[in-house]
Design a protein around this motif. Structure first.
Motif, PDB file in Angstrom:
ATOM      1  N   SER A  40     -15.107 -30.018  -4.939  1.00  0.00           N
ATOM      2  CA  SER A  40     -14.401 -30.124  -3.660  1.00  0.00           C
ATOM      3  C   SER A  40     -15.071 -31.112  -2.713  1.00  0.00           C
ATOM      4  O   SER A  40     -14.430 -31.617  -1.786  1.00  0.00           O
ATOM      5  N   PHE A  43     -13.205 -34.322  -2.751  1.00  0.00           N
ATOM      6  CA  PHE A  43     -11.807 -34.343  -2.304  1.00  0.00           C
ATOM      7  C   PHE A  43     -11.517 -35.469  -1.311  1.00  0.00           C
ATOM      8  O   PHE A  43     -10.463 -36.111  -1.400  1.00  0.00           O
ATOM      9  N   PRO A  48      -7.758 -33.627  -4.707  1.00  0.00           N
ATOM     10  CA  PRO A  48      -7.774 -32.655  -5.803  1.00  0.00           C
ATOM     11  C   PRO A  48      -7.258 -33.227  -7.124  1.00  0.00           C
ATOM     12  O   PRO A  48      -7.781 -32.907  -8.189  1.00  0.00           O
ATOM     13  N   SER A  95      -3.429 -26.754  -9.575  1.00  0.00           N
ATOM     14  CA  SER A  95      -3.020 -25.799  -8.543  1.00  0.00           C
ATOM     15  C   SER A  95      -4.230 -25.104  -7.934  1.00  0.00           C
ATOM     16  O   SER A  95      -4.291 -24.888  -6.709  1.00  0.00           O
ATOM     17  N   THR A  98      -6.155 -27.658  -5.655  1.00  0.00           N
ATOM     18  CA  THR A  98      -5.392 -27.916  -4.434  1.00  0.00           C
ATOM     19  C   THR A  98      -5.458 -26.702  -3.512  1.00  0.00           C
ATOM     20  O   THR A  98      -5.552 -26.847  -2.276  1.00  0.00           O
ATOM     21  N   ASP A 101      -8.733 -26.706  -1.752  1.00  0.00           N
ATOM     22  CA  ASP A 101      -8.714 -27.685  -0.667  1.00  0.00           C
ATOM     23  C   ASP A 101      -8.035 -27.136   0.573  1.00  0.00           C
ATOM     24  O   ASP A 101      -8.402 -27.496   1.709  1.00  0.00           O
ATOM     25  N   ARG A 102      -7.078 -26.228   0.404  1.00  0.00           N
ATOM     26  CA  ARG A 102      -6.283 -25.751   1.534  1.00  0.00           C
ATOM     27  C   ARG A 102      -6.780 -24.420   2.096  1.00  0.00           C
ATOM     28  O   ARG A 102      -6.747 -24.214   3.312  1.00  0.00           O
TER      29      ARG A 102
END
Length: 291
Positions: A40, A43, A48, A95, A98, A101-102
């Motif tokens: 990460s 990123f 991602p 998935s 990502t 990351d969120r």
């Protein structure tokens, strides 16, 4: 006399080997979550998608070097689950990363862990398993409760990763039955890497990443793919299936701790309670089945 002592000797050897397997399993889980945290860090430069592409390349190199698949010998009956496994493998990692990351490492891995937990609970028919399912569901509802800052897309991607992990388990069983050893999984990893090859080419040509970001992605691939795969090969020969399933529960906890230490992503008391509920559901189900 010898016939009676042989099983006891085998049991004693297994008991002696189990602690080493348990330590390796915990180390594998810690390596996996540390790799995700390190990945990460890349990123901002790779995103991602770029990090997952590098991870797929590393996984393909390691698995193919260990298993040495022979794709030309595969029949059509063997190829279709391999191709599905490759698709699920790539989708699962994309998935998950990502989602990390969120919504952060701890929450993303906890949601992903629902995949193998659902597989375990779906095969059971006891009251205790129904209670475990309710406990896990309560944990998920708590994690996904409405908040002003809630990122439902990130949470949804975590749940997609859970569906992919469950599909990955079922497809791996099918591939394992049709193709001996780990050759089918290695072939799937190679196909998945080929699927992400255009991503690597575009990144290299359009916006070459800094060596530091690329190094983070490679380290993520080694720690989250190579080390866990080799460690699991060692562990599964030394640890019973219930113990393996029980210690799989440490992944969400370690993800929360690693996310806090490495990335500064802290979970609140409510989030930790929800993670604990998911972990407890798996632990209770495994212990009940062992008993």
């Amino acid at each position: 006399m010898h016939a009676a002592s042989a099983p006891a000797t085998a049991s004693a050897r297994h008991t002696a080997r189990e602690p080493a397997g348990l330590v390796t399993l915990v180390g594998s889980a810690l390596s996996n979550q540390t790799g995700a945290a390190v990945g990460s860090l890349a990123f901002p430069a790779l995103g991602p998608l770029g990090v997952v592409a590098v991870r797929q390349y590393v996984a393909a190199v390691v698995l193919c070097a260990v298993a040495r698949p022979r794709p030309r010998s595969f029949t059509r009956h063997q190829w279709w689950p391999v191709l599905l496994l490759a698709l699920v493998f790539g989708t699962m990692n994309l998935s998950l990363y990502t989602a990390i990351d969120r919504v952060g490492l701890g929450l993303a891995v906890t949601l992903e862990f629902l995949g193998p937990l659902a597989i375990a609970l779906s095969a059971a028919r006891r009251r205790v398993d129904a209670c475990c399912a309710l406990v896990a569901a309560a944990g998920v509802v708590t994690l996904m409760r409405p908040q002003p800052s809630a990122d439902y897309l990130g949470m949804g991607l975590g749940l997609l990763a859970a569906v992919c992990w469950a599909s990955y388990i079922l497809l791996n069983r099918t591939v394992g039955r049709r193709i001996p050893g780990a050759r089918g999984s290695a072939a799937a990893a190679a196909v998945s890497a080929l699927m992400f090859l255009p991503v690597g080419i575009v990144l290299a040509v359009r916006d070459p990443p800094a060596p530091t970001a690329l190094a983070y992605a490679v380290v993520a691939g080694v720690l989250s793919s190579a080390v866990p795969y080799l460690a699991d090969m060692f562990t599964l020969r030394r640890v019973s299936a219930p113990a393996f399933g029980l210690l799989m529960s440490v992944n969400p906890v370690l993800a929360g701790l690693v996310g806090w230490i490495v990335l500064g992503q802290s979970l609140g008391p409510v989030e930790w309670a929800a993670v604990g509920a998911v972990v407890a559901a798996n632990a209770l189900s495994v212990l009940a089945s062992r008993r």
